[in-house]
Design a protein around this motif. Structure first.
Motif, short mmCIF file in Angstrom:
data_model
loop_
_atom_site.label_atom_id
_atom_site.label_comp_id
_atom_site.label_asym_id
_atom_site.label_seq_id
_atom_site.Cartn_x
_atom_site.Cartn_y
_atom_site.Cartn_z
N LYS A 283 66.34 70.68 55.84
CA LYS A 283 66.50 70.09 54.85
C LYS A 283 65.63 69.10 54.79
O LYS A 283 65.68 68.04 53.59
CB LYS A 283 68.48 69.82 54.65
CG LYS A 283 68.65 68.98 53.70
CD LYS A 283 70.30 68.62 54.18
CE LYS A 283 70.91 68.62 52.20
NZ LYS A 283 72.12 68.30 52.92
N GLY A 284 65.41 68.02 55.47
CA GLY A 284 64.64 66.64 55.39
C GLY A 284 65.15 65.67 56.72
O GLY A 284 65.68 66.30 57.67
N THR B 71 63.20 64.80 52.01
CA THR B 71 63.53 65.79 51.60
C THR B 71 62.20 66.24 52.44
O THR B 71 62.54 67.96 52.95
CB THR B 71 63.89 66.50 50.05
OG1 THR B 71 62.60 66.06 49.25
CG2 THR B 71 64.91 65.29 49.51
#
Length: 125
Positions: A109-110, A100
């Protein structure tokens, strides 16, 4: 008939990565695991012994995520192999692991990896 057990967005703090600081600081990971197996005996029996115990699968994921690795691919492969070794009735596995907070430029977001494993059985004797 296909039936599935899906563990969704299991959040685990772990210490994976190539950079030395990733093994010291760590970050949150999201793990999604899809298991295809025959669940129809459990539908009829209502007995835990007739199904795949997803609480045990959760423990496998936590155990494997606790072992620091350079690559998420390596961790994902270990999880898939261990789950399959414990539940040989599985016909398909898919795992997605998301880091993440990767140490890279930009807001995101990752970063994720996804692995799929189809199990084929040799039915000849």
């Amino acid at each position: 008939m296909n039936s599935k057990i899906i563990i969704e967005d299991l959040r685990i703090y772990a210490y994976h990565g190539v950079l030395p600081e990733e093994k010291i600081i760590g970050t949150w990971y999201l793990v999604n695991l899809e298991i295809t197996t025959d669940l129809w005996n459990a539908v009829e029996s209502d007995a835990l012994s007739s199904t795949l115990n997803y609480a045990e699968v959760n423990e496998i994921i936590h155990r494997e995520m606790a072992i620091p690795s350079k690559l998420m691919e390596h961790v994902g492969g270990r999880i898939l192999n261990t789950v399959y070794q414990n539940y040989p009735g599985i016909t398909f596995l898919k795992i997605k692991i998301t880091k993440t907070n990767p140490p890279m430029k930009g807001e995101m977001k990752g970063v994720s990896i996804e692995l799929e494993k189809k199990i084929t059985r040799n039915t000849s004797k």
